[in-house]
Design a protein around this motif. Sequence first.
Motif, PDB file in Angstrom:
ATOM      1  N   ALA A  27       0.884  -1.358  -0.016  1.00 20.23           N
ATOM      2  CA  ALA A  27      -0.085   0.009  -0.081  1.00 20.23           C
ATOM      3  C   ALA A  27       0.797   1.247  -0.114  1.00 20.23           C
ATOM      4  CB  ALA A  27      -0.996  -0.153   1.292  1.00 20.23           C
ATOM      5  N   ARG A  87      -0.836  -5.886  -6.377  1.00 21.56           N
ATOM      6  CA  ARG A  87      -1.958  -4.995  -5.924  1.00 21.56           C
ATOM      7  C   ARG A  87      -1.158  -3.982  -5.077  1.00 21.56           C
ATOM      8  NH1 ARG A  87      -5.004  -5.329  -0.412  1.00 21.56           N
ATOM      9  NH2 ARG A  87      -6.248  -3.620  -0.362  1.00 21.56           N
ATOM     10  N   SER A  89      -1.685   0.502  -4.025  1.00 24.15           N
ATOM     11  CA  SER A  89      -2.747   1.635  -3.819  1.00 24.15           C
ATOM     12  C   SER A  89      -2.279   2.851  -3.983  1.00 24.15           C
ATOM     13  CB  SER A  89      -3.324   1.770  -2.158  1.00 24.15           C
ATOM     14  OG  SER A  89      -2.522   2.185  -1.360  1.00 24.15           O
ATOM     15  N   THR A 128      -5.972   0.050  -5.340  1.00 22.18           N
ATOM     16  CA  THR A 128      -6.829   0.127  -4.202  1.00 22.18           C
ATOM     17  C   THR A 128      -6.871   1.573  -4.377  1.00 22.18           C
ATOM     18  OG1 THR A 128      -6.253  -1.691  -3.090  1.00 22.18           O
ATOM     19  CG2 THR A 128      -7.435  -0.250  -1.892  1.00 22.18           C
ATOM     20  N   HIS A 131      -6.241   3.230   0.758  1.00 23.87           N
ATOM     21  CA  HIS A 131      -5.833   2.165   1.939  1.00 23.87           C
ATOM     22  C   HIS A 131      -5.178   3.134   3.014  1.00 23.87           C
ATOM     23  CE1 HIS A 131      -3.881  -1.973   2.496  1.00 23.87           C
ATOM     24  NE2 HIS A 131      -3.562  -1.362   3.490  1.00 23.87           N
ATOM     25  N   ASN A 175     -10.004  -0.411   1.349  1.00 25.53           N
ATOM     26  CA  ASN A 175      -9.119  -1.155   2.145  1.00 25.53           C
ATOM     27  C   ASN A 175      -9.623  -1.427   3.604  1.00 25.53           C
ATOM     28  OD1 ASN A 175      -7.000  -3.604   2.465  1.00 25.53           O
ATOM     29  ND2 ASN A 175      -6.517  -2.297   4.084  1.00 25.53           N
ATOM     30  N   GLU A 176     -10.351  -2.415   4.033  1.00 24.19           N
ATOM     31  CA  GLU A 176     -10.661  -2.626   5.417  1.00 24.19           C
ATOM     32  C   GLU A 176     -11.538  -1.392   6.003  1.00 24.19           C
ATOM     33  OE1 GLU A 176      -7.203  -3.987   7.558  1.00 24.19           O
ATOM     34  OE2 GLU A 176      -7.130  -5.993   6.363  1.00 24.19           O
ATOM     35  N   THR A 232     -12.357  -4.492  -0.630  1.00 27.63           N
ATOM     36  CA  THR A 232     -11.663  -5.265   0.253  1.00 27.63           C
ATOM     37  C   THR A 232     -12.012  -5.262   1.753  1.00 27.63           C
ATOM     38  OG1 THR A 232      -9.785  -5.905  -1.016  1.00 27.63           O
ATOM     39  CG2 THR A 232      -9.271  -5.699   1.111  1.00 27.63           C
ATOM     40  N   ASN A 304      -9.200  -9.681   3.166  1.00 26.01           N
ATOM     41  CA  ASN A 304      -7.782  -9.641   3.678  1.00 26.01           C
ATOM     42  C   ASN A 304      -7.920 -10.871   4.764  1.00 26.01           C
ATOM     43  OD1 ASN A 304      -6.999  -7.931   2.071  1.00 26.01           O
ATOM     44  ND2 ASN A 304      -6.928  -6.178   3.386  1.00 26.01           N
ATOM     45  N   THR A 363      -7.237 -10.768  -0.979  1.00 35.41           N
ATOM     46  CA  THR A 363      -6.345  -9.465  -1.239  1.00 35.41           C
ATOM     47  C   THR A 363      -5.429  -9.534  -0.420  1.00 35.41           C
ATOM     48  OG1 THR A 363      -8.305  -8.498  -0.434  1.00 35.41           O
ATOM     49  CG2 THR A 363      -7.899  -8.300  -2.715  1.00 35.41           C
ATOM     50  N   GLU A 364      -5.244 -10.039   0.742  1.00 32.10           N
ATOM     51  CA  GLU A 364      -4.039 -10.310   1.596  1.00 32.10           C
ATOM     52  C   GLU A 364      -4.023 -11.372   2.452  1.00 32.10           C
ATOM     53  OE1 GLU A 364      -3.565  -6.738   4.091  1.00 32.10           O
ATOM     54  OE2 GLU A 364      -4.224  -5.314   2.706  1.00 32.10           O
TER      55      GLU A 364
END
Length: 458
Positions: A27, A87, A89, A128, A131, A175-176, A232, A304, A363-364
């Motif tokens: 990221a 991948r 960001s 992404t 992130h 992301n998350e 993600t 993830n 993705t992770e």
Amino acid sequence: LSPIMIDTTFTYSSPFPDTFVFGVAAASAQIEGAAFADGKGESIWDRFARQPGKVAHGDTLDVACDHYHRFDEDFALMAAMGVKHYRLSIAWPRLYPEGDGDLNPAGLAFYHRLFDSMERHGITPWVTLFHWDLPQSLEDRGGWTSRVTVDAFARYADTVVREFGQRVKNWITLNEIRCFTMLAYGYGTKAPGRRESAAVVNQTFHHALLCHGHGVRAVRAHGGEGARVGLTDNCDVSVPVTESPADIAAAQAWFLDKNLHVLGAIHGRGYAPAYLQRVGADAPKVEPGDFDLISLPTDFLGLNIYTATYVRAGREGQPYEALNLPPNYPRADSAWLHLVPQAIYWATRMCHELYGHGSIYITENGCGYNEEPVVNGEVIDLHRRDYLRNHLREVHRAIADGVPVDGYFLWSFIDNFEWEDGYQRRFGIVHCDFDTQARTPKLSARYYTDVMRTRTVL
Ligand code: GBH
């Protein structure tokens, strides 16, 4: 004792499907460095890291892996390792130093150079949009608590997809969500480090979900032919203690319950009433059309997966019971990272069975350790090799059982800025010497190269 069902027909030696994507992930904030170069604006992590006691050893993101200046060398190394999918960001404050307002042409130029280099090295980008590196200027105006951030993100997403849509076909919106809302505005362990009420945290969730929707909208509008988009998520994963029907049903009930606010939301149907009823007086402010935007159809789900909670059938009318792990249960050096490889199998299976997701990417997945010295030019990270092997076997098992897992991205390509744990916590399959910036592929990198080459879990 109830029987434990084990599928004895399963074998690890058959190859992954031809279309299965193996990749590595990183990221922007964690590897780029150049935190104030070429007009980049300050991010909330640049600010947070400068506050005493927030990040281990007072580490900052200023230099990181200096990927900003070394990406060509890094892509050459990836190519030499056989990596074909990466991948990454995009740093929002590189493009819009203030979050909205003026666009920084030097930021766009950087990512064009980066994508040029990836193309030369035969590496496909998976991008992404966000992130965690929110422009500080937006935080000063309320950050994720404010709808101003949603409007700014919509514009940023439009710009990115318009600018790079010809060369990027695989998009990840956010992301998350849980980490940059709940942990950042509720627990205060991540930037901007605020401790707000449940109502405020719920509002940040809602704004993040709206941004996901805007990301999907932007890709549909400007992504061009072949563009695909998904979220993600770091869902809370349950693993049934035994594979008996009762424990599996309990694990499923726990999974639905714990992930209602993100997985339930993007999935749409029935989410809003259930969610609003649960949060009651702490419900976020919602505008007409919000839930339609949030639940726009996506092309895949990104997960993830690092660890899991063991769940079994509940007693005395309870739907489930989550087990407390014994203190000596094995884990990586990150205290939260208990070693539960079945997490991959159950998370993907449940997302497919409970929500109907037809295409899932890990993705992770990876593990963090502190002491990984270079000795005679080598890093013998057998612990990471075993982690990867055990987790890849579970991916394989999911596919064998008909779960549509279409790819796996290893976290991470290189040791990097591990947020509040700083540089001490190493997740890379390539070692980074943060004094000299020397890169040394670890033993796990050689293992992963062989996996990608043979498309088999060795
Ligand atoms: C991912 O988060 C991130 O996407 C990535 O940037 C990061 O480097 C990588 O994993 C490794 O950590 O505060 O004790 O409740 C992983 C999922 C979820 C792990 C939140 C840490 C906080 C534990 N994270 N969790 S705790």
